[in-house]
Design a protein around this motif. Structure first.
Motif, PDB file in Angstrom:
ATOM      1  N   THR A 171      -7.820 -21.084   4.027  1.00 47.53           N
ATOM      2  CA  THR A 171      -8.008 -19.760   3.441  1.00 47.53           C
ATOM      3  C   THR A 171      -7.939 -18.745   4.564  1.00 47.53           C
ATOM      4  OG1 THR A 171      -9.395 -20.619   1.666  1.00 47.53           O
ATOM      5  CG2 THR A 171      -9.588 -18.279   2.136  1.00 47.53           C
ATOM      6  N   ALA A 172      -7.279 -17.622   4.296  1.00 39.45           N
ATOM      7  CA  ALA A 172      -7.171 -16.550   5.294  1.00 39.45           C
ATOM      8  C   ALA A 172      -7.386 -15.213   4.598  1.00 39.45           C
ATOM      9  CB  ALA A 172      -5.800 -16.577   5.953  1.00 39.45           C
ATOM     10  N   GLN A 173      -7.953 -14.279   5.325  1.00 43.29           N
ATOM     11  CA  GLN A 173      -8.126 -12.920   4.817  1.00 43.29           C
ATOM     12  C   GLN A 173      -6.935 -12.092   5.275  1.00 43.29           C
ATOM     13  OE1 GLN A 173     -10.463 -11.914   2.742  1.00 43.29           O
ATOM     14  NE2 GLN A 173      -9.941  -9.767   2.725  1.00 43.29           N
ATOM     15  N   GLY A 174      -6.222 -11.510   4.326  1.00 42.45           N
ATOM     16  CA  GLY A 174      -5.102 -10.632   4.654  1.00 42.45           C
ATOM     17  C   GLY A 174      -5.571  -9.195   4.707  1.00 42.45           C
ATOM     18  N   GLN A 175      -5.084  -8.467   5.708  1.00 42.11           N
ATOM     19  CA  GLN A 175      -5.438  -7.065   5.848  1.00 42.11           C
ATOM     20  C   GLN A 175      -4.216  -6.326   6.367  1.00 42.11           C
ATOM     21  OE1 GLN A 175      -8.944  -6.382   8.199  1.00 42.11           O
ATOM     22  NE2 GLN A 175      -8.489  -4.226   8.464  1.00 42.11           N
ATOM     23  N   GLY A 176      -3.776  -5.310   5.631  1.00 43.20           N
ATOM     24  CA  GLY A 176      -2.602  -4.570   6.072  1.00 43.20           C
ATOM     25  C   GLY A 176      -2.131  -3.583   5.038  1.00 43.20           C
ATOM     26  N   LEU A 177      -0.809  -3.577   4.824  1.00 42.00           N
ATOM     27  CA  LEU A 177      -0.180  -2.593   3.955  1.00 42.00           C
ATOM     28  C   LEU A 177       0.732  -3.250   2.930  1.00 42.00           C
ATOM     29  CD1 LEU A 177       0.974  -0.184   6.808  1.00 42.00           C
ATOM     30  CD2 LEU A 177      -1.027   0.136   5.330  1.00 42.00           C
ATOM     31  N   GLN A 178       0.814  -2.632   1.767  1.00 43.88           N
ATOM     32  CA  GLN A 178       1.867  -2.917   0.799  1.00 43.88           C
ATOM     33  C   GLN A 178       2.820  -1.728   0.963  1.00 43.88           C
ATOM     34  OE1 GLN A 178       2.224  -5.555  -1.440  1.00 43.88           O
ATOM     35  NE2 GLN A 178       0.422  -6.522  -0.592  1.00 43.88           N
ATOM     36  N   ARG A 220      12.970   7.232  -9.064  1.00 41.44           N
ATOM     37  CA  ARG A 220      11.777   8.060  -9.253  1.00 41.44           C
ATOM     38  C   ARG A 220      10.496   7.253  -9.481  1.00 41.44           C
ATOM     39  NH1 ARG A 220      12.157  13.000  -7.666  1.00 41.44           N
ATOM     40  NH2 ARG A 220      10.977  13.919  -9.339  1.00 41.44           N
ATOM     41  N   GLN A 221      10.525   5.963  -9.103  1.00 42.49           N
ATOM     42  CA  GLN A 221       9.335   5.112  -9.221  1.00 42.49           C
ATOM     43  C   GLN A 221       9.101   4.394  -7.895  1.00 42.49           C
ATOM     44  OE1 GLN A 221       9.991   2.390 -12.451  1.00 42.49           O
ATOM     45  NE2 GLN A 221       9.443   3.905 -13.978  1.00 42.49           N
ATOM     46  N   TRP A 222       7.834   4.116  -7.613  1.00 43.61           N
ATOM     47  CA  TRP A 222       7.496   3.335  -6.431  1.00 43.61           C
ATOM     48  C   TRP A 222       7.712   1.856  -6.739  1.00 43.61           C
ATOM     49  CZ3 TRP A 222       7.470   5.902  -2.238  1.00 43.61           C
ATOM     50  CH2 TRP A 222       6.954   7.201  -2.168  1.00 43.61           C
ATOM     51  N   VAL A 223       8.503   1.177  -5.922  1.00 37.71           N
ATOM     52  CA  VAL A 223       8.816  -0.238  -6.086  1.00 37.71           C
ATOM     53  C   VAL A 223       8.386  -0.958  -4.812  1.00 37.71           C
ATOM     54  CG1 VAL A 223      10.683  -1.914  -6.409  1.00 37.71           C
ATOM     55  CG2 VAL A 223      10.765   0.274  -7.602  1.00 37.71           C
ATOM     56  N   LEU A 224       7.679  -2.076  -4.967  1.00 39.06           N
ATOM     57  CA  LEU A 224       7.222  -2.823  -3.794  1.00 39.06           C
ATOM     58  C   LEU A 224       8.419  -3.307  -2.983  1.00 39.06           C
ATOM     59  CD1 LEU A 224       4.879  -4.064  -2.172  1.00 39.06           C
ATOM     60  CD2 LEU A 224       5.156  -6.114  -3.574  1.00 39.06           C
ATOM     61  N   GLN A 225       8.406  -2.987  -1.692  1.00 38.87           N
ATOM     62  CA  GLN A 225       9.445  -3.450  -0.783  1.00 38.87           C
ATOM     63  C   GLN A 225       8.980  -4.721  -0.082  1.00 38.87           C
ATOM     64  OE1 GLN A 225      10.333  -0.932   2.618  1.00 38.87           O
ATOM     65  NE2 GLN A 225      12.503  -1.467   2.443  1.00 38.87           N
ATOM     66  N   ALA A 226       7.769  -4.689   0.495  1.00 33.49           N
ATOM     67  CA  ALA A 226       7.257  -5.855   1.216  1.00 33.49           C
ATOM     68  C   ALA A 226       5.826  -5.612   1.670  1.00 33.49           C
ATOM     69  CB  ALA A 226       8.118  -6.135   2.442  1.00 33.49           C
ATOM     70  N   PRO A 227       5.079  -6.706   1.855  1.00 30.39           N
ATOM     71  CA  PRO A 227       3.774  -6.576   2.507  1.00 30.39           C
ATOM     72  C   PRO A 227       3.973  -6.545   4.025  1.00 30.39           C
ATOM     73  CG  PRO A 227       4.149  -8.846   1.879  1.00 30.39           C
ATOM     74  CD  PRO A 227       5.335  -8.059   1.389  1.00 30.39           C
ATOM     75  N   ASP A 228       3.016  -5.992   4.713  1.00 31.79           N
ATOM     76  CA  ASP A 228       2.987  -6.009   6.177  1.00 31.79           C
ATOM     77  C   ASP A 228       1.514  -6.165   6.550  1.00 31.79           C
ATOM     78  OD1 ASP A 228       3.304  -5.746   8.899  1.00 31.79           O
ATOM     79  OD2 ASP A 228       3.810  -3.615   8.845  1.00 31.79           O
ATOM     80  N   ALA A 229       1.092  -7.432   6.709  1.00 30.45           N
ATOM     81  CA  ALA A 229      -0.334  -7.690   6.893  1.00 30.45           C
ATOM     82  C   ALA A 229      -0.591  -8.720   7.989  1.00 30.45           C
ATOM     83  CB  ALA A 229      -0.939  -8.184   5.578  1.00 30.45           C
ATOM     84  N   LYS A 230      -1.805  -8.696   8.476  1.00 29.45           N
ATOM     85  CA  LYS A 230      -2.283  -9.695   9.430  1.00 29.45           C
ATOM     86  C   LYS A 230      -3.198 -10.652   8.676  1.00 29.45           C
ATOM     87  CE  LYS A 230      -1.942  -6.557  13.300  1.00 29.45           C
ATOM     88  NZ  LYS A 230      -2.640  -5.748  14.294  1.00 29.45           N
ATOM     89  N   LEU A 231      -3.227 -11.895   9.115  1.00 28.73           N
ATOM     90  CA  LEU A 231      -4.095 -12.915   8.527  1.00 28.73           C
ATOM     91  C   LEU A 231      -5.213 -13.244   9.502  1.00 28.73           C
ATOM     92  CD1 LEU A 231      -1.355 -15.345   7.165  1.00 28.73           C
ATOM     93  CD2 LEU A 231      -2.602 -13.586   5.888  1.00 28.73           C
ATOM     94  N   PHE A 232      -6.442 -13.331   8.977  1.00 24.44           N
ATOM     95  CA  PHE A 232      -7.612 -13.601   9.800  1.00 24.44           C
ATOM     96  C   PHE A 232      -8.370 -14.805   9.268  1.00 24.44           C
ATOM     97  CE2 PHE A 232      -6.658  -9.109  10.121  1.00 24.44           C
ATOM     98  CZ  PHE A 232      -6.752  -8.867  11.488  1.00 24.44           C
ATOM     99  N   ASN A 233      -8.962 -15.591  10.170  1.00 22.98           N
ATOM    100  CA  ASN A 233      -9.806 -16.706   9.744  1.00 22.98           C
ATOM    101  C   ASN A 233     -11.215 -16.194   9.474  1.00 22.98           C
ATOM    102  OD1 ASN A 233     -11.077 -16.465  12.264  1.00 22.98           O
ATOM    103  ND2 ASN A 233     -10.117 -18.298  13.118  1.00 22.98           N
TER     104      ASN A 233
END
Length: 144
Positions: free
Chosen positions: A21-28, A35-48
């Motif tokens: 298990t890891a905690q993700g912290q970052g950005l979507q 004219r709509q927001w569409v997910l491009q990618a996550p950009d996150a770090k994983l922590f133990n």
């Protein structure tokens, strides 16, 4: 650690065993399309559990540990987060032959306990505009 299926659409199948298990912290990261927001990618770090960074999470979606092992996933099921401003919870299946190293045996990934990350319900300004939205989530990796 096995979990039974049926309690939630994002629970791993019966017989799955928790590997990590890891905690993700970052950005979507969202991009403006039609004219709509569409997910491009996550950009996150994983922590133990001790708060040490153990890897990253990015487009694919892909999870990469500091030891070089990685796995990609494809979404099987979603469930709305209890937090209305948070991205949904997910059950993902590992993409065949995408795992290496410690992640070679991963069969399923879950994203739960999300906070934030949801695009605002406003019309975006125009094509190509980008919007980073902060989020956190728990990522759990399961073997068969």
């Amino acid at each position: 650690m096995a979990q039974s299926s049926g309690a939630s659409p994002v629970d791993p199948p019966a017989g799955a065993h928790l590997l990590m298990t890891a905690q993700g912290q970052g950005l979507q990261i969202y991009i403006c399309t039609d004219r709509q927001w569409v997910l491009q990618a996550p950009d996150a770090k994983l922590f133990n559990a001790q708060g040490t960074q153990i890897g990253t999470h990015f487009a694919g979606p892909t999870w990469l540990l500091n030891d070089g092992s990685q796995v990609k996933g494809k979404v099987l099921a979603t469930q709305a987060s209890p937090d209305s401003k948070a991205v949904p919870w997910l059950l993902l299946e590992a993409v065949p032959n995408s795992g290496s190293g410690q992640f070679a045996s991963v069969a399923w990934i879950t994203r739960t306990n999300t906070q934030g990350g949801k695009a605002p319900a406003v019309v975006c300004p125009g094509p190509g505009a980008k919007l980073p939205v902060a989020y956190t989530a728990t990522y759990s990796f399961y073997t068969r």
